[in-house]
Design an enzyme around this catalytic site. Structure first.
Site, PDB file in Angstrom:
ATOM      1  N   ASN A 156      43.312  19.519  37.166  1.00 46.06           N
ATOM      2  CA  ASN A 156      43.179  19.876  35.809  1.00 46.06           C
ATOM      3  C   ASN A 156      44.723  19.788  34.818  1.00 46.06           C
ATOM      4  O   ASN A 156      44.484  19.398  33.743  1.00 46.06           O
ATOM      5  CB  ASN A 156      42.768  21.286  35.369  1.00 46.06           C
ATOM      6  CG  ASN A 156      43.489  22.425  36.180  1.00 46.06           C
ATOM      7  OD1 ASN A 156      44.103  22.153  37.058  1.00 46.06           O
ATOM      8  ND2 ASN A 156      43.576  23.541  35.494  1.00 46.06           N
ATOM      9  N   SER A 233      39.854  26.472  43.712  1.00 43.29           N
ATOM     10  CA  SER A 233      38.687  27.310  43.666  1.00 43.29           C
ATOM     11  C   SER A 233      39.030  28.422  44.600  1.00 43.29           C
ATOM     12  O   SER A 233      39.697  28.281  45.647  1.00 43.29           O
ATOM     13  CB  SER A 233      37.349  26.602  43.634  1.00 43.29           C
ATOM     14  OG  SER A 233      37.214  26.356  45.168  1.00 43.29           O
ATOM     15  N   ALA A 237      39.788  28.182  48.683  1.00 47.05           N
ATOM     16  CA  ALA A 237      41.223  29.382  49.093  1.00 47.05           C
ATOM     17  C   ALA A 237      40.591  30.149  50.307  1.00 47.05           C
ATOM     18  O   ALA A 237      41.376  30.574  51.275  1.00 47.05           O
ATOM     19  CB  ALA A 237      41.353  30.277  47.970  1.00 47.05           C
ATOM     20  N   GLU A 254      46.707  30.432  43.776  1.00 49.65           N
ATOM     21  CA  GLU A 254      46.431  30.638  42.385  1.00 49.65           C
ATOM     22  C   GLU A 254      44.826  30.177  42.103  1.00 49.65           C
ATOM     23  O   GLU A 254      44.802  28.827  42.055  1.00 49.65           O
ATOM     24  CB  GLU A 254      47.321  29.964  41.644  1.00 49.65           C
ATOM     25  CG  GLU A 254      47.557  30.549  40.254  1.00 49.65           C
ATOM     26  CD  GLU A 254      46.417  29.868  39.091  1.00 49.65           C
ATOM     27  OE1 GLU A 254      45.595  30.581  38.778  1.00 49.65           O
ATOM     28  OE2 GLU A 254      46.886  28.639  38.697  1.00 49.65           O
ATOM     29  N   CYS A 288      42.810  27.063  34.070  1.00 49.29           N
ATOM     30  CA  CYS A 288      42.235  28.591  34.821  1.00 49.29           C
ATOM     31  C   CYS A 288      42.581  29.634  33.652  1.00 49.29           C
ATOM     32  O   CYS A 288      42.077  30.681  33.877  1.00 49.29           O
ATOM     33  CB  CYS A 288      43.015  28.615  36.033  1.00 49.29           C
ATOM     34  SG  CYS A 288      44.947  28.440  35.991  1.00 49.29           S
ATOM     35  N   GLU A 469      54.101  33.427  41.269  1.00 46.85           N
ATOM     36  CA  GLU A 469      55.426  32.605  41.317  1.00 46.85           C
ATOM     37  C   GLU A 469      55.906  32.626  40.092  1.00 46.85           C
ATOM     38  O   GLU A 469      55.229  33.198  38.918  1.00 46.85           O
ATOM     39  CB  GLU A 469      54.756  31.159  41.453  1.00 46.85           C
ATOM     40  CG  GLU A 469      54.050  30.817  42.986  1.00 46.85           C
ATOM     41  CD  GLU A 469      53.498  29.839  43.409  1.00 46.85           C
ATOM     42  OE1 GLU A 469      53.828  28.465  42.942  1.00 46.85           O
ATOM     43  OE2 GLU A 469      52.782  29.549  44.434  1.00 46.85           O
TER      44      GLU A 469
END
Length: 488
Positions: A156, A233, A237, A254, A288, A469
């Site tokens: 993205n 996604s 993960a 993330e 996101c 982060e």
């Protein structure tokens, strides 16, 4: 490497400072035309092994450089990308489908800033020291790089999110093997061409292109990669967590969001409406942090909805290279179908689609008829249990519902498995703080959206991820800490 029988762009892996051809390739599409325009290496275990080997070999020299030396190299790389900003923006827009305006003003400037930011922050970290006078002891901590970092970034915000990982990883003295999304690999490959000129030693940054199932899996399962940073996604993960568990890898994940906007009756709608349109539809809704559930207090619900829909209808969808366009194409045919299917489900459940998909007609330029376009879509009268209110759609679709009380909206906003970002609109300062405290969300914006200070932690709660982060958080993630006690 540009030459190919079909005149297509052909990418190559970047390993140990050299471009290396691959035995097989995957097609990458231009989302705004539906045509194949690029061939991406279909890497697997062999290519990943070679990249990890190169990263491992480069680690002793790179990790022994001073923070200042690494900082200067990061700044040089930032300068080189900035110098080619227009070429990078054009490539990102063509490869991803996003508007040229978004790539020029958001993606590429942020990629440049990621390097500059970590080039600076690495010079300002301090470690702790405590004294134990009664025992005659001093304790202090030292931080050292971890080793080879495996970095997996999504489609993205391709260069933006790849550099958000590469910059802190190498700033801290690690070497990396990165795997961008196979759907958007061009800007990563362009960046590789600048590494030598920036003074990045061979093997410090290796980029292996390919799918998650093959290249990503090989990287996650590699015994010599102690650390994985992944954006993508929740489903992927889970697989990464399972595969890395036997190796006790350190993970930063993330993941997705189902982000609420909570709009109280005292909100300033002149600010709230344009910002909420952006937070719903920017980058085709493929961020996101995008808003996909809009809770509006009953007193202003009908006014908000009327204005919001009228403004959404003004958004221009079309050729991403047209600077007057507000929204480009979605990433792929499959993704477009998935996003559309949510709108169909909402209709089947009796919700009202007020504008966009299936309601308004989309007029596209001649060359873009086969592209993956969709209009900004607003859905009302959706039940909280609906999959449209529970699952991440990741497209230009937002649901607007009414609420009555503060207490009720907090409970409803928290009633999903995700917890990445939220926005609150109100002119009551006390309320803003109260609501922000109680939202299960890693980030809360009030009366604004997507204003970031990279010093501060970024990440989500619940199914939206693990770890944070940011200046301090990335430093902690990408280094190993040691406590040293000296008795004198």
């Amino acid at each position: 490497t540009m030459a190919h029988s079909k005149g297509l762009l052909v990418l190559e892996n970047f390993i140990a400072g050299k471009f290396v051809p691959c035995s097989s390739y995957i097609d990458s599409y231009n989302p705004s035309t539906g045509d194949v325009y690029c061939r991406v290496p279909d890497s697997g275990k062999e290519e990943v092994d070679a990249a990890v080997k190169a990263a491992k070999a480069a680690f002793p020299i790179w990790s022994s450089k001073s923070p200042l030396e690494r900082s200067q190299i990061l700044n040089k790389l930032a300068d080189l990308i900035e110098h080619d900003l227009e070429a990078f923006a054009q490539a990102e827009s063509k490869d991803q489908g996003k508007t040229i305006t978004f790539a020029r003003t958001v993606d590429i400037p942020r990629a440049v800033y990621n390097f500059r930011f970590f080039a600076s922050s690495i010079l300002h970290h301090t470690t702790e020291c405590t004294e134990m006078a009664t025992m005659g002891c001093v304790h202090y901590t030292s931080r050292t790089p971890v080793g080879v970092a495996g970095l997996i970034s999504p489609w993205n915000l391709p260069l933006y999110l790849l550099t958000w990982k590469i910059a802190p990883a190498i700033a801290c003295g690690n070497t990396v093997v990165a795997k961008p999304s196979e759907m958007t690999s061009v800007t990563a490959w362009m960046m590789c061409k600048l590494l030598e000129k920036a003074g990045v030693p061979h093997g410090v940054v290796n980029v292996v292109f390919g799918t998650g199932a093959k290249a990503g899996e090989a990287l996650v399962c590699h015994p010599d990669v102690p650390l994985i940073s992944f954006t993508g996604s929740t489903l992927t993960a889970q697989r990464i967590t399972e595969k890395s568990a036997p190796h006790c890898k350190r993970l930063s994940l993330e993941l997705g969001g189902k982000n609420p906007a909570i709009i109280f009756e005292d909100a300033d709608l002149s600010q709230c409406i344009p910002t909420t349109l952006r937070s719903s539809f920017a980058n085709q809704g493929e961020i996101c942090l995008c808003t996909s559930r809009i809770f509006v207090q009953r007193g202003i619900y009908s006014e908000f909805l009327k204005t919001f829909v009228a403004e959404a209808k003004k958004w221009k969808v079309g050729n991403p290279s047209d600077p007057t366009v507000n929204m480009g194409a979605l990433i792929s045919k499959e993704h477009l179908e998935k996003v559309r299917s949510y709108v169909k489900k909402a209709q089947a459940e009796g919700a009202k689609v007020l504008c966009g998909e299936g309601v308004d007609s989309l007029a596209l330029p001649t060359g873009n008829q086969k592209g993956y376009f969709m209009l900004p879509t607003v859905i009302a009268e959706v039940k909280d249990e609906s999959c449209c209110m529970q699952e991440e759609i990741f497209g230009p679709v937002t649901c607007v519902v009414a609420f009555d009380t503060e207490e009720e909206v907090i409970e409803r906003a928290n009633g999903v498995k995700y917890g990445l970002a939220a926005t609150v609109w109100s002119s009551d300062v006390g309320r803003v703080h109260r609501v922000a405290q109680r939202l299960q969300s890693g980030l809360v914006w009030t009366n604004c959206w997507l204003i970031r200070d990279l010093n501060l932690p970024f990440g989500g709660m619940k199914a939206s991820g693990i770890g944070r982060e940011g200046a301090k958080d990335s430093y902690e993630f990408f280094t190993e800490v040691k406590t040293i006690t000296i008795k004198h």
